[in-house]
Design a protein around this motif. Structure first.
Motif, PDB file in Angstrom:
ATOM      1  N   GLY A 191       0.762  -1.305  -0.008  1.00 18.52           N
ATOM      2  CA  GLY A 191      -0.031  -0.126   0.001  1.00 18.52           C
ATOM      3  C   GLY A 191       1.090   1.012   0.021  1.00 18.52           C
ATOM      4  N   PHE A 192       2.222   0.991   0.074  1.00 16.57           N
ATOM      5  CA  PHE A 192       3.034   2.255   0.116  1.00 16.57           C
ATOM      6  C   PHE A 192       3.343   2.810  -1.367  1.00 16.57           C
ATOM      7  N   SER A 288       7.110   0.376  11.403  1.00 19.89           N
ATOM      8  CA  SER A 288       5.884   1.000  10.991  1.00 19.89           C
ATOM      9  C   SER A 288       6.103   2.652  10.823  1.00 19.89           C
ATOM     10  N   THR A 356     -10.093  -6.323   3.876  1.00 23.21           N
ATOM     11  CA  THR A 356     -10.247  -5.356   4.827  1.00 23.21           C
ATOM     12  C   THR A 356     -11.339  -5.816   5.839  1.00 23.21           C
ATOM     13  N   THR A 632      -0.686   5.016  10.598  1.00 24.66           N
ATOM     14  CA  THR A 632       0.274   4.554   9.778  1.00 24.66           C
ATOM     15  C   THR A 632      -0.437   3.369   8.748  1.00 24.66           C
ATOM     16  N   ARG A 633       0.178   3.011   7.817  1.00 26.52           N
ATOM     17  CA  ARG A 633      -0.595   1.931   7.023  1.00 26.52           C
ATOM     18  C   ARG A 633      -0.580   0.628   7.933  1.00 26.52           C
ATOM     19  N   SER A 634      -0.057   0.448   8.790  1.00 25.80           N
ATOM     20  CA  SER A 634      -0.404  -0.589   9.523  1.00 25.80           C
ATOM     21  C   SER A 634      -1.614  -0.231  10.783  1.00 25.80           C
ATOM     22  N   THR A 658       5.069   6.438   5.638  1.00 24.82           N
ATOM     23  CA  THR A 658       3.973   5.526   6.171  1.00 24.82           C
ATOM     24  C   THR A 658       2.666   5.873   6.630  1.00 24.82           C
ATOM     25  N   ASP A 660      -1.259   6.672   5.978  1.00 20.98           N
ATOM     26  CA  ASP A 660      -2.154   5.966   5.353  1.00 20.98           C
ATOM     27  C   ASP A 660      -2.901   6.832   4.531  1.00 20.98           C
ATOM     28  N   ASP A 661      -3.267   8.044   5.081  1.00 24.69           N
ATOM     29  CA  ASP A 661      -4.127   8.927   4.255  1.00 24.69           C
ATOM     30  C   ASP A 661      -3.848  10.239   4.579  1.00 24.69           C
TER      31      ASP A 661
END
Ligand code: ATP
Ligand code: MG
Length: 676
Positions: A191-192, A288, A356, A632-634, A658, A660-661
């Protein structure tokens, strides 16, 4: 030197007072302790009378313990001659030297010899109800084909291959294929962005990348190959990109690209495993990035695999034949240790979750539990909090009677989420294991052990150190805290086989970050409270401890109270500079779906709750309501970004690779400006 300390010593929220005995819950294998029956690895320890004694011994006679476990659990081509050669004061960590083995043989071949048709992987694809199963024989064949393919294209022992793929069987086969031929892997979460990927490829000096044409997540197509194309423009080391087909849509192939499945078909299903030294690199993996620039941690072969396998078996009460469902992405350490290496080393059936928690609806996890008959479910608090917002009906629709253990990882799990997970998801009968660990630790270090019938579980507490783990708490003066009912910086006093060995290309940063703050100890960066009974509760990152009018308090403690308000979905609390108090309390609050309240009324209510349950001084000076929090994306809340927003230091937001949005940060900035 700055010597951080944990929060005040009384961090056990009142609702944590309810204790649960594992023996009151469904716990399999509950016979009173016969050490050999419980842990066959330890059968050689004559005279050890129970699990508590075994744990003591695993710390006091750590070398004999790990030697026995390593001989029993792993298949070696040449036995090790030295159990450990570690010196924490110098950041030197070596385990099982002289030993030679191959990790993929341990994860595949030895199970193929005994049970070739056992299901190794269940791929829970994004499209609900289209799961696919792969036996150990099939996974070995796939791995061998990839191994031969990589070898044919010049990948050699010691090279580092970057894997940028969604969680899928070919990604697992690619990781194991690297292990088979002696190459290291560097899995980058798919997703990076191109920039984040490029930075990790460059840092790892990879000449080979493995990817897919497109990913599919939450019903959306993600152009992974295009992202790789953009990334490799700035990666001169990359010579070849293997492209597998996750969807039927063709992508533009360049001279550098190789059609993976097509080429795999030409390969043999037998691939000679490389004979690896215990301390050769197995993989590098970036953290992360919650607290700063991600660190590329290096894990090696034998110690990592052993620790992942042992913790997988004993923390989750895994038994042969169980279906293990860890929903983490393979791009994180949880995916490495508890989707791939731990379960496969134990011959388990492991679930690869590609979707998801809310696709196509918030019942996705529990529908999957019913369909795949999952016995252990392991997820993150962020997802639990999200699902809690949607209500119990999404859980109750599905049969969850196969569940035996529920796990949580990644962040502190707040009381409300813990209770819901336990009461609703687990029907009040499954132990919840709140597992504390880090990319650095390789596997779980502190967690309840439901396999012990006498072990109580206190909601929201990580509880007990794992076998061979010796946690200590250290105060602001650098003194060891020996009594109970106290808080401090969480450090480890003894090495264990699963610890990271270095930061890739930066051993100095490794030493400075983990070994210099408290010489002789491994410093985790987190704070913990040790209760009267000696149980551990993680109080959060030490960076998140604030000092209000001379009172030290962990922000997680305030968040826990705020989250108990029925209208609140989640919250993040940070400290900011306050001219009188030193630091003030600033809370960001996200409401549950469909909640319609006056913000001023709710703020008053929240302030009242914090004053009552903690103290007046802890009550927030500002409460900002937000649609969402930067994560973070995690899935971890990025408090460092919130701190910068509140300090109005928008230039200093730091490494956002990292995040997410990015839109979440913009919303927070706008909300903050309105509040002032
Ligand atoms: P970075 O090191 O780049 O800042 P990170 O620390 O979030 O990122 P990870 O290794 O993925 O990277 O996460 C480990 C951290 O997650 C731990 O140090 C701890 O702060 C937190 N954590 C993990 N599990 C738990 C848990 N059960 N309870 C509380 N905190 C946890
Ligand atoms: Mg960290």
């Amino acid at each position: 030197m700055w010597l951080p300390c944990g929060c005040t010593s009384k961090y056990v929220a009142s609702s944590f007072a309810r204790r649960i005995l594992a023996s009151h819950l469904h716990v399999s294998g509950r016979s009173r302790c016969n050490v050999a029956a419980f842990m066959p690895e330890a059968a050689g320890f004559e005279g050890v009378s129970g699990r508590a004694a075994l744990r003591e011994l695993s710390v006091s006679s750590s070398e004999s313990f790990w030697a026995a476990v390593a001989r029993h659990r792993l298949s070696w081509s040449i036995p090790f001659h030295t159990v450990q050669d570690c010196d924490l004061s110098r950041g030197k960590i070596k385990w099982f030297e002289g030993g030679k083995l191959n990790v993929s043989v341990n994860c595949l071949d030895r199970h193929v010899h005994t049970c070739p048709e056992r299901v190794a992987l269940i791929w829970e694809r994004d499209e609900r109800g289209s799961e696919m199963k792969y036996t150990y024989r099939e996974l070995l064949e796939m791995t061998c084909r990839v191994g031969n393919l990589l070898r044919r294209h010049g990948v050699k022992r010691g090279d580092c291959v970057t894997i940028y793929m969604p969680t899928c069987p070919l990604a697992v086969a690619s990781m194991l294929a690297c292990a088979r031929i002696g190459a290291a892997h560097n899995v980058v979460f798919a997703g990076f962005s191109a920039d984040a990927l490029a930075e990790r490829i460059r840092d790892a000096q990879s000449s080979t990348v493995i990817t897919v044409n497109q990913g599919v997540r939450g019903g959306k197509v993600i152009e992974l190959k295009k992202t790789v194309d953009r990334a490799v423009e700035s990666c001169p080391t990359v010579k070849q990109v293997f492209v597998a087909m996750r969807t039927d849509n063709p992508v533009t192939m360049t001279a550098r690209d190789i059609a993976m499945e097509e080429e795999m078909l030409k390969e043999d299903v037998v691939c000679e495993p490389a004979v690896m030294n215990s301390e050769d690199v197995l993989f590098l993996l970036y953290t992360s990035g919650s607290t700063g620039k991600p660190k590329g941690l290096v894990h090696t072969q034998a110690g990592y695999l052993l620790y992942a396998a042992l913790t997988h078996r004993y923390v989750f009460s895994y038994h042969d034949g169980d279906v293990f469902g860890c929903v983490a992405d393979i791009g994180w350490i949880t995916g490495h240790s508890y989707v791939v290496y731990g379960p496969l080393a134990n011959g388990a059936t492991t679930v690869l979750f590609e979707s998801t928690p809310i696709y196509p609806d918030p019942g996705r996890y529990w529908d999957m539990v019913e369909r795949l008959k999952i016995n252990q479910f392991y997820g993150a608090p962020t997802a639990i909090r999200l699902l809690l917002k949607y209500g119990d009906q999404w859980v109750n629709k599905y049969d969850r009677s196969t569940l035996k253990t529920l796990g949580s990882v990644g962040e502190p799990i707040n009381t409300e989420a813990w209770e819901w997970y336990h009461r609703v998801v687990g029907d009040g009968r499954c132990p919840v294991v709140d597992t504390w660990w880090q990319t650095e630790t390789g596997g779980i270090c502190i967690a309840p052990r439901p396999s012990d019938p006498d072990a109580e579980i206190v909601p929201g507490m990580a509880m007990r150190p794992f076998f061979g783990i010796k946690p200590v708490l250290i105060d602001t003066e650098g003194e060891l805290l020996t009594s109970n009912n106290t808080s401090g910086a969480l450090c480890m006093a003894q090495p264990w086989p699963g610890m990271a060995r270095t930061i890739h290309n930066n051993h100095q940063r490794f030493i400075e970050t983990y070994f210099q703050p408290y010489p002789g100890y491994f410093f985790t960066g987190d704070g913990a409270y040790r209760s009267e009974e000696g149980y551990y509760q993680i109080t959060g990152r030490l960076d998140d401890v604030i000092n209000v009018s001379g009172h030290r308090i962990g922000t997680a403690e305030i968040e826990d109270v705020v989250n108990q308000c029925p209208a609140v979905a989640e919250s993040a609390v940070i400290g900011y500079t306050h001219s009188i108090k030193g630091q003030g309390v600033y809370a960001f609050v996200v409401l549950k779906k469909g909640i319609d309240v006056q913000e001023a009324d709710l703020s008053r209510q929240l302030n009242g709750m914090v004053s009552e349950k903690i103290a007046k001084y802890a009550s927030p000076d500002f409460i900002q309501f937000a649609q969402r929090l930067p994560k973070t994306r995690s899935g971890k809340i990025m408090r460092r970004v919130l701190r910068k927003v509140v300090e109005s230091d928008l230039e200093g937001l730091g490494d956002l690779s990292t995040l997410d949005d990015p839109a979440a940060v913009q919303e927070i900035i706008q909300g903050h400006e309105k509040l002032l």
